[in-house]
Scaffold this motif. Sequence first.
Motif, mmCIF file in Angstrom:
data_model
loop_
_atom_site.group_PDB
_atom_site.id
_atom_site.type_symbol
_atom_site.label_atom_id
_atom_site.label_comp_id
_atom_site.label_asym_id
_atom_site.label_seq_id
_atom_site.Cartn_x
_atom_site.Cartn_y
_atom_site.Cartn_z
ATOM 1 N N GLU A 196 -37.999 19.069 -5.449
ATOM 2 C CA GLU A 196 -38.974 19.471 -6.191
ATOM 3 C C GLU A 196 -38.456 19.926 -7.516
ATOM 4 O O GLU A 196 -39.185 19.876 -8.532
ATOM 5 C CB GLU A 196 -39.871 20.452 -5.635
ATOM 6 N N LEU A 197 -37.590 20.840 -7.511
ATOM 7 C CA LEU A 197 -36.927 20.915 -9.067
ATOM 8 C C LEU A 197 -36.319 19.882 -9.750
ATOM 9 O O LEU A 197 -36.618 19.626 -11.106
ATOM 10 C CB LEU A 197 -35.671 21.982 -8.820
ATOM 11 N N TYR A 198 -35.761 18.821 -9.258
ATOM 12 C CA TYR A 198 -35.513 17.613 -9.779
ATOM 13 C C TYR A 198 -36.556 16.939 -10.402
ATOM 14 O O TYR A 198 -36.345 16.475 -11.609
ATOM 15 C CB TYR A 198 -34.584 16.612 -8.905
ATOM 16 N N VAL A 199 -37.738 16.850 -9.492
ATOM 17 C CA VAL A 199 -38.986 16.353 -10.060
ATOM 18 C C VAL A 199 -39.455 16.627 -11.318
ATOM 19 O O VAL A 199 -40.103 16.057 -12.227
ATOM 20 C CB VAL A 199 -40.046 16.153 -8.960
ATOM 21 N N GLN A 200 -39.258 18.214 -11.492
ATOM 22 C CA GLN A 200 -39.885 18.789 -12.591
ATOM 23 C C GLN A 200 -38.778 18.726 -13.670
ATOM 24 O O GLN A 200 -39.171 19.063 -14.872
ATOM 25 C CB GLN A 200 -40.034 20.263 -12.081
ATOM 26 N N GLY A 201 -37.876 18.024 -13.505
ATOM 27 C CA GLY A 201 -36.729 18.066 -14.673
ATOM 28 C C GLY A 201 -35.793 19.088 -14.930
ATOM 29 O O GLY A 201 -35.409 19.234 -16.025
ATOM 30 N N VAL A 202 -35.764 20.216 -14.024
ATOM 31 C CA VAL A 202 -34.888 21.077 -14.197
ATOM 32 C C VAL A 202 -33.367 20.780 -14.081
ATOM 33 O O VAL A 202 -33.130 19.947 -13.138
ATOM 34 C CB VAL A 202 -35.255 22.065 -13.139
ATOM 35 N N PRO A 203 -32.458 21.043 -14.851
ATOM 36 C CA PRO A 203 -31.163 20.174 -15.037
ATOM 37 C C PRO A 203 -30.190 20.848 -14.240
ATOM 38 O O PRO A 203 -30.317 22.273 -14.123
ATOM 39 C CB PRO A 203 -30.808 20.346 -16.693
ATOM 40 N N LEU A 204 -29.244 20.282 -13.492
ATOM 41 C CA LEU A 204 -28.274 20.787 -13.018
ATOM 42 C C LEU A 204 -28.417 21.848 -11.628
ATOM 43 O O LEU A 204 -27.691 21.627 -10.647
ATOM 44 C CB LEU A 204 -27.119 21.768 -14.019
ATOM 45 N N ILE A 205 -29.334 22.591 -11.867
ATOM 46 C CA ILE A 205 -29.526 23.662 -10.518
ATOM 47 C C ILE A 205 -29.698 22.825 -9.249
ATOM 48 O O ILE A 205 -29.147 23.086 -8.478
ATOM 49 C CB ILE A 205 -30.742 24.485 -10.881
ATOM 50 N N PRO A 206 -30.722 21.709 -9.371
ATOM 51 C CA PRO A 206 -31.003 21.202 -8.244
ATOM 52 C C PRO A 206 -29.642 20.500 -7.481
ATOM 53 O O PRO A 206 -29.569 20.309 -6.165
ATOM 54 C CB PRO A 206 -31.899 19.879 -8.343
#
Length: 263
Positions: free
Chosen positions: A127-137
């Motif tokens: 879900e973080l990847y889908v939101q465009g959050v970098p690296l953390i996912p």
Amino acid sequence: MDKKKIISELNRHKKLPHLDFRLKQDTEDFTDTLFYTLFDSNTPVAVNLELLEKKFNDLLDMACWELERPNNELWDEYVSHLPEILEKLNLDAEAILNCDPASLSLQEIYMAYPGFYAIAIYRLAHELYVQGVPLIPRLMTEYAHRQTGVDINPGAKIGKSFFIDHATGVVIGETAIIHDNVKIYQGVTLGALYVAKNLEKTKRHPTIKSNVTIYANATILGGDTVVGENSIIGGNAWITSSVPPNSTVYHTPEIKIKTTPNV
């Protein structure tokens, strides 16, 4: 030994002086807190959501990337999806209980099955990847990879009631698509047919349709490769082209047994 010269050379060769490994460590702490918030009966949800928001904001600040939306909007959007994620994870656990004769209870699955843990962290990271959050996912799924031996890229798309048995050695690539009620066993690879940087924005990994079972150490490669519904892929199979629905694919090794006569 010229200590000053060594220090100077080390600093000169540090090509990423902004690389802060606290981001990795704190992401792992965030992941643990998130997992316990969803599953541990002794962890208060309301209290931990506030704690998680602070941890999340600290991670984004540490990452030092410009994001299109403010931190609080990203967090609010993420939290709004947590009930749906938890519902999917409960279905994953039930699928394991229903499919694995060795499973004795749901509690055992949540606490002792590495496949379930890997799926859980994947779903939370996706879900973080889908939101465009970098690296953390990616740091989240790599944390699960290190603990379970299961490497699921957070960009993969995985449907409901997913079951990974035994888990160790499973690899699922970034553009893989897995539909509902799929079962895979240890050592399975859903990978790219070949690797080239110019394929970054293309679908490189296979699509697995609903109700497919993939047995141990099977390798399925290629973005155009589709395994049709209700198919069974036998152990050690190597597949680089599509499989029609309702098919059985198997690898037949040549096995020879030589028995030494009694002396």
